[in-house]
Scaffold this active site. Sequence first.
Site, short mmCIF file in Angstrom:
data_model
loop_
_atom_site.label_atom_id
_atom_site.label_comp_id
_atom_site.label_asym_id
_atom_site.label_seq_id
_atom_site.Cartn_x
_atom_site.Cartn_y
_atom_site.Cartn_z
N SER A 149 0.85 -1.19 0.00
CA SER A 149 0.00 0.00 0.00
C SER A 149 0.89 1.24 0.00
CB SER A 149 -0.89 0.01 1.24
OG SER A 149 -1.53 1.27 1.42
N TYR A 162 -1.11 -0.70 10.62
CA TYR A 162 -1.28 -0.94 9.18
C TYR A 162 -0.08 -0.43 8.39
CZ TYR A 162 -3.51 -0.96 4.57
OH TYR A 162 -3.81 -1.18 3.24
#
Length: 269
Positions: A149, A162
């Site tokens: 990501s 995350y």
Amino acid sequence: MSLKFDFSGRVALVTGSSSGIGAATAVLFAKSGAKVVVTGRNGDKVAEVAKQCADVSPTGVSAVLQVLADVTSEQDLQRLVTETVNTFGRLDVLVNNAGGYVMSAVYDDKFMDAFKSVLNTNLNSMVYLTHICVKHLEKTKGNIVNVSSIAAKLTVLNGSPYCMSKAAIDMFGKCIAVELGPKGIRVNTVNPGVIRTNVLEAQGLPKEVATQVYDMFGGKYPVGRAGEGLDIARNILYLASDESSFITGTSLVSDGGHVAANVSMNADD
């Protein structure tokens, strides 16, 4: 002229393929002639994606394997690989796509629970699955594509678990590209920007609110829209194809210009 991929005779295992980027990737692999393993925790969703794969596959249902599995369970991952090889006799492409997102500030009482959950889902599962797939990928001179990501490169408020997991995925990909190169295995990573999936709804946002968030980010992107699962699926198939045979250890940022435009990862900024 658009690029058409040919994965005839090859086997692709895509984790988290019951929805979102994983589902789009599995369907595109099937359309491109690959035998595909569709896996996830929700049986109905796995079956739905498997049907989509069979519908577009040149060889139909025989080219699709459905496996219910939880990536946080090493036993499930071992069974996933065993069923793949027993069914198709080989493994050519591993797409480590499964992931989760839990927001928590470091001072929250439940932070450590969130941290462990995210790391187990996003990172530990990927490392273990890669570990047990190497011997099969070496036989086929296959390759690995990890889905990371842009959160590996940018901060997200209350999203440190995350972001940390995705940053680790980027470095893991680089390290094992060097380790596995002599075995004939390429390893690359894709870093998506904001993609229209069900991740926000899974966090409890109503569908209409999630749509507004995607529209907001898309309006800030130089390309003028948020991403779709197919955008990332095309990136994954390119990196897994012979067309990218000279590429390994790289991170492909596919974000619509998010990073270049200095767009905040926080929806309320």
